[in-house]
Design a protein around this motif. Structure first.
Motif, PDB file in Angstrom:
ATOM      1  N   TYR A 176       0.852  -1.326  -0.042  1.00 32.27           N
ATOM      2  CA  TYR A 176       0.138  -0.099   0.022  1.00 32.27           C
ATOM      3  C   TYR A 176       0.827   1.455   0.024  1.00 32.27           C
ATOM      4  CZ  TYR A 176      -3.879  -3.123   0.970  1.00 32.27           C
ATOM      5  OH  TYR A 176      -4.816  -4.225   0.802  1.00 32.27           O
ATOM      6  N   LYS A 177       2.166   1.216  -0.414  1.00 32.08           N
ATOM      7  CA  LYS A 177       2.923   2.411  -0.362  1.00 32.08           C
ATOM      8  C   LYS A 177       2.317   3.419  -1.551  1.00 32.08           C
ATOM      9  CE  LYS A 177       6.670   0.879  -3.356  1.00 32.08           C
ATOM     10  NZ  LYS A 177       7.910   0.716  -3.577  1.00 32.08           N
ATOM     11  N   HIS A 178       1.477   3.038  -2.436  1.00 40.02           N
ATOM     12  CA  HIS A 178       1.084   3.794  -3.479  1.00 40.02           C
ATOM     13  C   HIS A 178      -0.323   4.268  -3.157  1.00 40.02           C
ATOM     14  CE1 HIS A 178       4.076   2.746  -6.290  1.00 40.02           C
ATOM     15  NE2 HIS A 178       3.783   1.337  -6.083  1.00 40.02           N
ATOM     16  N   ILE A 179      -0.980   3.800  -1.912  1.00 45.20           N
ATOM     17  CA  ILE A 179      -2.171   4.322  -1.467  1.00 45.20           C
ATOM     18  C   ILE A 179      -2.264   5.081  -0.331  1.00 45.20           C
ATOM     19  CG2 ILE A 179      -4.812   3.446  -1.072  1.00 45.20           C
ATOM     20  CD1 ILE A 179      -3.883   2.695  -3.708  1.00 45.20           C
ATOM     21  N   ALA A 180      -3.210   6.188  -0.180  1.00 42.74           N
ATOM     22  CA  ALA A 180      -3.095   7.037   0.947  1.00 42.74           C
ATOM     23  C   ALA A 180      -4.452   7.465   1.294  1.00 42.74           C
ATOM     24  CB  ALA A 180      -2.144   8.260   0.868  1.00 42.74           C
ATOM     25  N   VAL A 181      -4.612   7.700   2.679  1.00 39.41           N
ATOM     26  CA  VAL A 181      -5.960   8.311   3.018  1.00 39.41           C
ATOM     27  C   VAL A 181      -5.668   9.712   3.711  1.00 39.41           C
ATOM     28  CG1 VAL A 181      -8.083   8.172   4.433  1.00 39.41           C
ATOM     29  CG2 VAL A 181      -7.247   6.148   3.208  1.00 39.41           C
ATOM     30  N   THR A 182      -6.113  10.569   2.945  1.00 38.07           N
ATOM     31  CA  THR A 182      -5.633  11.800   3.502  1.00 38.07           C
ATOM     32  C   THR A 182      -6.818  13.009   3.528  1.00 38.07           C
ATOM     33  OG1 THR A 182      -3.419  11.750   2.439  1.00 38.07           O
ATOM     34  CG2 THR A 182      -3.967  13.900   3.130  1.00 38.07           C
ATOM     35  N   VAL A 183      -6.895  13.508   4.848  1.00 37.79           N
ATOM     36  CA  VAL A 183      -8.053  14.309   5.022  1.00 37.79           C
ATOM     37  C   VAL A 183      -7.939  15.649   3.911  1.00 37.79           C
ATOM     38  CG1 VAL A 183      -9.299  15.948   6.718  1.00 37.79           C
ATOM     39  CG2 VAL A 183      -8.171  13.895   7.475  1.00 37.79           C
ATOM     40  N   GLY A 184      -8.890  15.827   3.459  1.00 38.07           N
ATOM     41  CA  GLY A 184      -9.094  17.210   2.548  1.00 38.07           C
ATOM     42  C   GLY A 184      -8.559  16.592   1.048  1.00 38.07           C
ATOM     43  N   VAL A 185      -8.115  15.516   0.805  1.00 37.26           N
ATOM     44  CA  VAL A 185      -7.711  14.866  -0.488  1.00 37.26           C
ATOM     45  C   VAL A 185      -8.646  13.840  -0.924  1.00 37.26           C
ATOM     46  CG1 VAL A 185      -6.204  13.764  -2.034  1.00 37.26           C
ATOM     47  CG2 VAL A 185      -5.258  15.597  -0.212  1.00 37.26           C
ATOM     48  N   VAL A 186      -9.358  14.044  -2.009  1.00 43.35           N
ATOM     49  CA  VAL A 186     -10.587  13.190  -2.445  1.00 43.35           C
ATOM     50  C   VAL A 186     -11.545  12.985  -1.513  1.00 43.35           C
ATOM     51  CG1 VAL A 186     -10.889  11.250  -4.029  1.00 43.35           C
ATOM     52  CG2 VAL A 186      -8.461  12.317  -3.985  1.00 43.35           C
ATOM     53  N   GLY A 187     -12.033  13.899  -0.945  1.00 38.67           N
ATOM     54  CA  GLY A 187     -12.699  13.693   0.367  1.00 38.67           C
ATOM     55  C   GLY A 187     -12.354  12.719   1.491  1.00 38.67           C
ATOM     56  N   GLY A 188     -11.021  12.680   1.525  1.00 39.24           N
ATOM     57  CA  GLY A 188     -10.654  11.607   2.683  1.00 39.24           C
ATOM     58  C   GLY A 188     -10.742  10.223   2.507  1.00 39.24           C
ATOM     59  N   LYS A 189     -10.967   9.842   1.154  1.00 31.99           N
ATOM     60  CA  LYS A 189     -11.046   8.579   0.576  1.00 31.99           C
ATOM     61  C   LYS A 189      -9.924   8.089   0.155  1.00 31.99           C
ATOM     62  CE  LYS A 189     -15.669   8.529   0.621  1.00 31.99           C
ATOM     63  NZ  LYS A 189     -16.305   7.867   1.664  1.00 31.99           N
ATOM     64  N   PRO A 190      -9.558   6.532   0.130  1.00 38.78           N
ATOM     65  CA  PRO A 190      -8.436   5.988  -0.255  1.00 38.78           C
ATOM     66  C   PRO A 190      -8.064   6.564  -1.671  1.00 38.78           C
ATOM     67  CG  PRO A 190      -9.995   4.341   0.407  1.00 38.78           C
ATOM     68  CD  PRO A 190     -10.689   5.554   0.489  1.00 38.78           C
ATOM     69  N   HIS A 191      -6.721   6.766  -2.121  1.00 40.21           N
ATOM     70  CA  HIS A 191      -6.409   7.562  -3.340  1.00 40.21           C
ATOM     71  C   HIS A 191      -5.021   6.879  -3.666  1.00 40.21           C
ATOM     72  CE1 HIS A 191      -5.105  10.601  -0.538  1.00 40.21           C
ATOM     73  NE2 HIS A 191      -4.063  10.882  -1.398  1.00 40.21           N
ATOM     74  N   ILE A 192      -4.653   7.149  -5.093  1.00 41.54           N
ATOM     75  CA  ILE A 192      -3.159   7.086  -5.339  1.00 41.54           C
ATOM     76  C   ILE A 192      -2.421   8.026  -4.860  1.00 41.54           C
ATOM     77  CG2 ILE A 192      -1.663   6.754  -7.236  1.00 41.54           C
ATOM     78  CD1 ILE A 192      -3.964   5.142  -8.728  1.00 41.54           C
ATOM     79  N   VAL A 193      -1.320   7.747  -4.201  1.00 41.29           N
ATOM     80  CA  VAL A 193      -0.340   8.834  -3.579  1.00 41.29           C
ATOM     81  C   VAL A 193       0.198   9.648  -4.944  1.00 41.29           C
ATOM     82  CG1 VAL A 193       1.838   9.319  -2.530  1.00 41.29           C
ATOM     83  CG2 VAL A 193       0.290   7.633  -1.741  1.00 41.29           C
ATOM     84  N   GLY A 194       0.166  10.940  -4.551  1.00 42.57           N
ATOM     85  CA  GLY A 194       0.529  11.953  -5.603  1.00 42.57           C
ATOM     86  C   GLY A 194      -0.532  12.447  -6.698  1.00 42.57           C
ATOM     87  N   HIS A 195      -1.652  11.886  -6.478  1.00 40.42           N
ATOM     88  CA  HIS A 195      -2.662  12.074  -7.709  1.00 40.42           C
ATOM     89  C   HIS A 195      -4.158  12.289  -6.941  1.00 40.42           C
ATOM     90  CE1 HIS A 195      -0.107  10.498 -11.052  1.00 40.42           C
ATOM     91  NE2 HIS A 195       0.255   9.432  -9.949  1.00 40.42           N
TER      92      HIS A 195
END
Length: 104
Positions: free
Chosen positions: A7-26
């Motif tokens: 999962y190094k390519h997947i992140a869950v970040t508040v404020g990015v894509v509504g806090g949903k799991p997304h591809i890091v850097g995108h």
């Protein structure tokens, strides 16, 4: 391979894509990848080319999906229900209940 490497390519970040799991850097969510690949039948190569993503990023998103399928499928269903509500004039079931209460 370590479990964290998957999962190094997947992140869950508040404020990015509504806090949903997304591809890091995108700003491309795991849900987007699932819809394109699993539901629209687009190949991993097509997605990679069209969105300038590494194959590993797409496969990581799909692996994340299969590990969290119930939650992501529910998110997709909720989004589709919301879209249907908007297409029908924007009134939800809770809105109509509120209108009924106010008219009494």
């Amino acid at each position: 391979m370590h479990a964290l490497d998957l999962y190094k390519h997947i992140a869950v970040t508040v404020g990015v894509v509504g806090g949903k799991p997304h591809i890091v850097g995108h700003r491309i969510s795991v849900r987007d990848i699932v819809i394109w690949h699993e539901q629209m039948g687009r190949s991993v190569d097509e997605i990679s080319f069209d969105y300038d993503l590494e194959l590993a990023e797409i496969y990581a998103a799909l692996a994340y999906y299969f590990d969290n399928r119930e939650d992501i499928d529910q998110s997709i269903a909720e989004s589709r229900a919301f879209e249907a509500t908007l297409q029908q004039g924007g009134q939800t079931a809770s809105d109509s209940k509120s209108a009924d209460v106010r008219s009494d």
